[in-house]
Design an enzyme around this catalytic site. Structure first.
Site, PDB file in Angstrom:
ATOM      1  N   THR A  17       0.942  -1.291   0.004  1.00 47.14           N
ATOM      2  CA  THR A  17      -0.040  -0.178   0.138  1.00 47.14           C
ATOM      3  C   THR A  17       0.939   1.290   0.209  1.00 47.14           C
ATOM      4  O   THR A  17       0.608   2.144  -0.688  1.00 47.14           O
ATOM      5  CB  THR A  17      -0.836   0.039   1.428  1.00 47.14           C
ATOM      6  OG1 THR A  17      -1.648  -1.208   1.244  1.00 47.14           O
ATOM      7  CG2 THR A  17      -2.077   1.056   1.221  1.00 47.14           C
ATOM      8  N   SER A 112       6.111   3.940   8.599  1.00 52.24           N
ATOM      9  CA  SER A 112       5.069   4.690   9.185  1.00 52.24           C
ATOM     10  C   SER A 112       4.690   4.282  10.334  1.00 52.24           C
ATOM     11  O   SER A 112       5.506   4.408  11.238  1.00 52.24           O
ATOM     12  CB  SER A 112       4.059   4.662   7.822  1.00 52.24           C
ATOM     13  OG  SER A 112       2.875   5.357   8.317  1.00 52.24           O
ATOM     14  N   HIS A 113       3.397   3.866  10.553  1.00 50.83           N
ATOM     15  CA  HIS A 113       2.715   3.621  11.926  1.00 50.83           C
ATOM     16  C   HIS A 113       3.335   1.917  12.451  1.00 50.83           C
ATOM     17  O   HIS A 113       2.701   1.809  13.447  1.00 50.83           O
ATOM     18  CB  HIS A 113       1.405   3.390  11.627  1.00 50.83           C
ATOM     19  CG  HIS A 113       0.804   2.481  10.660  1.00 50.83           C
ATOM     20  ND1 HIS A 113       1.122   2.672   9.208  1.00 50.83           N
ATOM     21  CD2 HIS A 113       0.295   1.174  10.740  1.00 50.83           C
ATOM     22  CE1 HIS A 113       0.443   1.686   8.858  1.00 50.83           C
ATOM     23  NE2 HIS A 113       0.173   0.749   9.616  1.00 50.83           N
ATOM     24  N   ASP A 276       1.775  10.002  13.408  1.00 48.33           N
ATOM     25  CA  ASP A 276       2.354   8.657  13.499  1.00 48.33           C
ATOM     26  C   ASP A 276       3.964   8.628  13.252  1.00 48.33           C
ATOM     27  O   ASP A 276       4.367   9.597  13.183  1.00 48.33           O
ATOM     28  CB  ASP A 276       1.648   7.526  12.495  1.00 48.33           C
ATOM     29  CG  ASP A 276       1.899   8.222  11.176  1.00 48.33           C
ATOM     30  OD1 ASP A 276       2.143   9.407  10.941  1.00 48.33           O
ATOM     31  OD2 ASP A 276       1.864   7.413  10.071  1.00 48.33           O
ATOM     32  N   ASP A 278       5.915   8.600  10.633  1.00 47.16           N
ATOM     33  CA  ASP A 278       6.501   9.343   9.562  1.00 47.16           C
ATOM     34  C   ASP A 278       5.569  10.777   9.295  1.00 47.16           C
ATOM     35  O   ASP A 278       5.848  11.518   8.197  1.00 47.16           O
ATOM     36  CB  ASP A 278       6.356   8.682   8.272  1.00 47.16           C
ATOM     37  CG  ASP A 278       5.208   8.187   7.705  1.00 47.16           C
ATOM     38  OD1 ASP A 278       4.317   8.073   8.417  1.00 47.16           O
ATOM     39  OD2 ASP A 278       4.814   8.083   6.455  1.00 47.16           O
ATOM     40  N   ASP A 280       2.195  11.431   8.760  1.00 53.34           N
ATOM     41  CA  ASP A 280       1.203  11.686   7.858  1.00 53.34           C
ATOM     42  C   ASP A 280      -0.074  11.350   8.334  1.00 53.34           C
ATOM     43  O   ASP A 280      -0.993  11.845   7.712  1.00 53.34           O
ATOM     44  CB  ASP A 280       1.688  10.792   6.577  1.00 53.34           C
ATOM     45  CG  ASP A 280       1.891   9.571   6.722  1.00 53.34           C
ATOM     46  OD1 ASP A 280       1.690   8.968   7.815  1.00 53.34           O
ATOM     47  OD2 ASP A 280       1.904   9.046   5.740  1.00 53.34           O
ATOM     48  N   ARG A 281      -0.213  10.697   9.453  1.00 54.30           N
ATOM     49  CA  ARG A 281      -1.510  10.487  10.181  1.00 54.30           C
ATOM     50  C   ARG A 281      -1.696  11.561  11.137  1.00 54.30           C
ATOM     51  O   ARG A 281      -0.841  12.198  11.765  1.00 54.30           O
ATOM     52  CB  ARG A 281      -1.408   9.169  10.680  1.00 54.30           C
ATOM     53  CG  ARG A 281      -1.215   8.109   9.638  1.00 54.30           C
ATOM     54  CD  ARG A 281      -1.564   6.870  10.343  1.00 54.30           C
ATOM     55  NE  ARG A 281      -1.467   5.851   9.313  1.00 54.30           N
ATOM     56  CZ  ARG A 281      -2.041   4.398   9.245  1.00 54.30           C
ATOM     57  NH1 ARG A 281      -2.712   4.343  10.338  1.00 54.30           N
ATOM     58  NH2 ARG A 281      -1.752   3.625   8.311  1.00 54.30           N
ATOM     59  N   LYS A 375      -0.488  12.421   2.611  1.00 55.30           N
ATOM     60  CA  LYS A 375      -1.572  12.799   3.862  1.00 55.30           C
ATOM     61  C   LYS A 375      -0.728  13.562   4.701  1.00 55.30           C
ATOM     62  O   LYS A 375       0.563  13.631   4.653  1.00 55.30           O
ATOM     63  CB  LYS A 375      -2.067  11.718   4.564  1.00 55.30           C
ATOM     64  CG  LYS A 375      -1.226  10.750   4.922  1.00 55.30           C
ATOM     65  CD  LYS A 375      -2.100   9.225   5.192  1.00 55.30           C
ATOM     66  CE  LYS A 375      -1.442   7.980   5.874  1.00 55.30           C
ATOM     67  NZ  LYS A 375      -1.019   7.261   4.742  1.00 55.30           N
TER      68      LYS A 375
HETATM   69  C1  VG1 Z   1      -2.958   1.086   5.655  1.00 56.24           C
HETATM   70  C2  VG1 Z   1      -4.289   1.977   5.844  1.00 56.24           C
HETATM   71  C3  VG1 Z   1      -4.250   3.025   4.449  1.00 56.24           C
HETATM   72  C4  VG1 Z   1      -2.807   3.943   4.506  1.00 56.24           C
HETATM   73  C5  VG1 Z   1      -1.809   3.062   4.496  1.00 56.24           C
HETATM   74  C6  VG1 Z   1      -0.411   3.667   4.772  1.00 56.24           C
HETATM   75  O1  VG1 Z   1      -3.053   0.393   4.805  1.00 56.24           O
HETATM   76  O2  VG1 Z   1      -5.474   1.112   5.826  1.00 56.24           O
HETATM   77  O3  VG1 Z   1      -5.273   3.947   4.657  1.00 56.24           O
HETATM   78  O4  VG1 Z   1      -3.014   4.613   3.285  1.00 56.24           O
HETATM   79  O5  VG1 Z   1      -1.779   2.243   5.749  1.00 56.24           O
HETATM   80  O6  VG1 Z   1      -0.512   4.501   5.580  1.00 56.24           O
HETATM   81  P1  VG1 Z   1      -3.193  -0.919   4.794  1.00 56.24           P
HETATM   82  O7  VG1 Z   1      -3.100  -1.759   3.351  1.00 56.24           O
HETATM   83  O8  VG1 Z   1      -2.703  -1.696   5.676  1.00 56.24           O
HETATM   84  O9  VG1 Z   1      -4.949  -1.219   5.191  1.00 56.24           O
HETATM   85  V1  VG1 Z   1       1.065   5.042   6.406  1.00 56.24           V
HETATM   86  O10 VG1 Z   1       0.520   6.178   7.469  1.00 56.24           O
HETATM   87  O11 VG1 Z   1       1.432   3.371   6.767  1.00 56.24           O
HETATM   88  O12 VG1 Z   1       1.889   5.537   5.374  1.00 56.24           O
HETATM   89 CO    CO Z   2       2.324   7.169   8.249  1.00 58.54          CO
END
Ligand code: VG1
Ligand code: CO
Length: 542
Positions: A17, A112-113, A276, A278, A280-281, A375
Site C-alpha cells: 500500500t 510509518s505507523h 504517526d 512518519d 502523515d497521520r 496525507k
Molecule cells: C494502511 C491504511 C491506509 C494507509 C496505509 C499507509 O494500509 O489502511 O489507509 O494509506 O496504511 O499509511 P493497509 O493496506 O494496511 O490497510 V501510513 O501512515 O503507513 O503511510
Molecule cells: Co504514516
C-alpha cells in the site's frame, strides 16, 4: 572509487500500500536495501541530471540506509540530493520539498505507523515528481527490475556529517543538508491564519500533541510552541527515537490510549492530537469526545471556507472506499464532486493534479489536501486549530452540530492481525463465492441490497485497480467492507470496516460499538470469521 557490486535478486520486493515494508531483519540481509534502491535508480533516474529528496522517519536503520543511498546516488550519477538534517524528513515535508524544488522525486525511509527498533519494521518508498507516492505502474516497474538485478553501483566515499546544515560537493553530486522543518513551516503559514491560532493560545486554550517519539516532534514543537506560542509541554514525546520509545507509533485509540484517557478525564485540555511514525497521520480528540477520522474529513470539508488556504471553496473531495461516506454528504450540500478511491494515498494524486479535488482522506487517520501529495498529520491539526479559532466553540460542539446537519455515520474498523495468509484469503474467497446469494438476503431488520468487489477506474488516466475490497451494502446506507492490508510485515491482516447512518439527532450520541453491534454480528456471520480466521474476535478495534 565507484564499485560495481555483484548481487542476486530477492523475489519479495513488491511494494505494498505504501512502499516496500519489511522486518528490520529482512532489510539486514546482504544487499537487500541496495537492490531495491538500485532498482529505483535504474527505472526512475535514467539519463542524466536527476535530483532527489532524501529523508526518513528516524527509525532503526535510518542512518545506515541514508548513508548507503547517498553513496549509491553518487555512483549512479545523481546530480543533486536534498537531505533533511540528521536524515529526518516527515513524509508530508518530503512531498513538499520535491514539489518546491521541482526534482525528479524522493526516497523516503519509513515504515510509518509500524513499530521500529531492531525487531521492528523498516521501509523504503519512492515518491514521484508531483510529490506523491509512486503510482502502480512505477512501483511495478521497480519491482520487475528487482527480480532481474545482478549488480548495484556504490561510491567508496566518506559521507559528510549529516547532522549539520550545509552543502557538499561529492564527486559531482551536490548534497544539500536542509532544516527539515523550515520550508514546511512556511507552507503552513501560507495556508492557515497563524495570528488567529496564536490568539487562541493566548486566550488560555489548552492542547496536548503526542508526537509518539516519531518524526513530527521537531515539526510540532517548532510550529505549535515556538511560532504559535502554545505553552512549553504542549508537545509530548517530541524527541524522535529509533524505536519510538518501544511503542507502536500508530495514533489510534489503542496505541495512543494515554492521550485518549487524558481527553476523557475531568482535567482534559481543550484539544488532543497525535501523529504517526512518519508524520502523515493524525488523531483528533476533543475534550470528552473522539473525532473519528472519517468525521474529521467531513468537518474540515464543511468548514474549509473559514481557512485562508481554502477560502475560495473546494473544487471537490475524495475519500478511500472504506472511509465512511460522511464527507459525501458535505460534498452534496456544497454541490461539489466526491470521489471514491482504493485504499492508499497514491490514488489521490491524479485527482489533485487535475484540480478535481483539493481535500481528501482515509478512515485510517490520514487527511490531506492539494498543498502536498501525501496525507499530512500536523496540517490536519492546524486546520482544526484554525477552525476552532474562527468558530470559538469546543470540538464537541462543532462535531455534534455537524451530525445534526448532515447525520452521523457510526463507524468502526475491526482488524484481525497476523493471521495465516491462507486463512485471510479464504475469507475473501468465501465472500466472493457467496456474493450473488448475499444480494437480497435479510438479517433481522438489515437487508443487503448490493454486494461487489470494488474496482476503480482512474478518471484521469483510465488505469484500473481491481480487487480493492468486498463491499456489502445495506438498505438505509449501512456498509460492511472486507479487505486485506498491504502494509503488514507478518502473515496477513484482515480489515473489516463497518458503518451505519443515523439521521435522528436523539440517536446520535450513542456508543459506536453498541450502535454497530448487529452489523458487527452480521459481518462475522456472512464471512464465517470465527471458523475461517481461527480467531474469536478482532485483535484491534478502532
Ligand atoms: C494502511 C491504511 C491506509 C494507509 C496505509 C499507509 O494500509 O489502511 O489507509 O494509506 O496504511 O499509511 P493497509 O493496506 O494496511 O490497510 V501510513 O501512515 O503507513 O503511510
Ligand atoms: Co504514516
Amino acid at each position: 572509487m565507484i564499485e560495481i557490486v555483484p548481487t542476486k535478486p530477492y523475489l519479495d520486493q513488491r511494494p505494498g500500500t505504501s512502499g516496500l515494508r519489511k522486518k528490520v531483519q529482512v532489510f539486514r540481509q546482504p544487499h537487500y536495501a541496495e537492490n531495491f534502491v538500485q532498482a529505483i535508480f535504474d527505472t526512475q533516474c535514467r539519463g542524466g541530471g536527476h535530483k532527489l529528496v532524501l529523508g526518513g522517519d528516524g527509525r532503526y536503520l535510518n542512518r545506515e540506509v541514508i548513508a548507503t543511498v547517498i553513496r549509491m546516488a553518487v555512483a549512479n550519477g545523481i546530480t543533486g540530493l536534498i537531505l533533511g538534517r540528521s536524515g529526518l524528513l516527515s513524509t508530508p515535508s518530503a512531498s513538499h520539498l520535491i514539489r518546491k524544488y521541482g526534482v525528479t522525486g524522493g526516497i523516503i525511509l519509513s515504515a510509518s505507523h509500524n513499530p521500529g527498533g531492531p525487531d521492528g519494521d523498516f521501509g523504503i518508498k519512492f515518491n514521484v515528481a508531483n510529490g506523491g507516492p509512486a503510482p502502480e505502474r512505477v512501483t511495478e516497474a521497480i519491482y520487475e527490475r528487482t527480480k532481474q538485478i545482478d549488480s548495484y553501483r556504490i561510491a567508496d566515499l566518506p559521507v559528510p556529517n549529516i547532522d549539520r546544515l550545509g552543502k557538499h560537493l561529492l564527486n559531482g553530486m551536490m548534497i544539500e543538508i536542509v532544516d527539515p522543518v523550515a520550508d514546511y513551516c512556511t507552507l503552513m503559514q501560507s495556508l492557515f491564519e497563524f495570528d488567529a491560532i496564536a490568539r487562541l493560545f493566548r486566550s488560555g486554550f489548552t492542547m496536548r500533541f503526542d508526537a509518539m517519539h516519531a518524526v513530527t516532534g521537531p515539526y510540532a514543537s517548532k510550529i505549535l510552541e515556538d511560532v504559535l506560542g502554545a505553552p512549553p509541554g504542549t508537545v509530548i514525546n517530541g524527541t524522535p527515537l529509533p524505536d519510538f520509545g518501544g511503542h507502536h507509533p500508530d495514533p489510534n485509540l489503542v496505541h495512543a490510549r494515554d492521550l485518549f484517557d487524558l481527553m476523557m478525564s475531568p482535567g482534559a485540555p481543550d484539544f488532543g492530537c497525535a501523529s504517526d511514525g512518519d508524520g502523515d497521520r493524525n488523531l483528533i480528540i476533543g475534550r470528552g469526545l473522539y473525532v473519528a477520522p472519517s468525521d474529521s474529513l467531513a468537518v474540515l470539508a464543511a468548514n474549509a471556507r473559514l481557512v485562508p488556504g481554502y477560502a475560495k471553496g473546494l473544487s471537490g473531495v475524495a475519500r478511500s472506499m472504506p472511509t465512511s461516506s460522511a464527507v459525501d454528504k458535505v460534498a452534496e450540500a456544497l454541490g461539489i464532486g466526491a470521489f471514491e478511491t482504493p485504499t492508499g494515498w497514491k490514488y489521490f494524486g491524479n485527482l489533485l493534479d487535475a484540480g478535481l479535488i483539493d481535500l481528501c482522506g482515509e478512515e485510517s487517520a490520514g487527511t490531506g489536501s492539494s498543498h502536498v501529495r501525501e496525507k499530512d498529520g500536523l496540517w490536519a491539526v492546524l486546520f482544526w486549530l484554525n477552525i476552532l479559532a474562527k468558530r470559538g466553540e469546543p470540538v464537541a460542539r462543532i462535531l455534534r452540530d455537524h451530525w445534526e446537519n448532515y447525520g452521523r455515520n457510526y463507524y468502526t474498523r475491526h482488524d484481525y492481525e497476523e493471521i495465516e495468509t491462507e486463512r485471510a484469503t479464504a475469507v475473501i474467497d468465501r465472500l466472493h463465492d457467496r456474493m450473488s446469494e448475499l444480494k437480497g438476503a435479510s438479517y433481522g431488520e438489515d437487508e443487503i441490497v448490493e454486494a461487489d468487489d470494488f474496482a476503480y477506474e482512474d478518471p484521469v488516466d483510465g488505469s484500473i485497480a481491481r480487487h480493492q475490497g468486498i463491499r456489502i451494502f445495506f438498505k438505509g446506507g449501512a456498509r460492511i467492507i472486507y479487505r486485506l492490508s498491504g502494509t503488514g510485515t507478518e502473515g496477513a491482516t484482515l480489515r473489516v470496516y463497518i458503518e451505519s447512518y443515523e439521521k435522528d439527532v436523539a440517536r446520535q450520541d450513542r456508543d459506536t460499538q453498541q450502535m454497530l453491534a448487529p452489523l458487527i454480528q452480521i459481518s462475522r456471520q456472512i464471512a464465517d470469521l470465527e471458523a475461517l480466521t481461527g480467531r474469536q474476535g478482532p485483535s484491534v478495534v478502532t
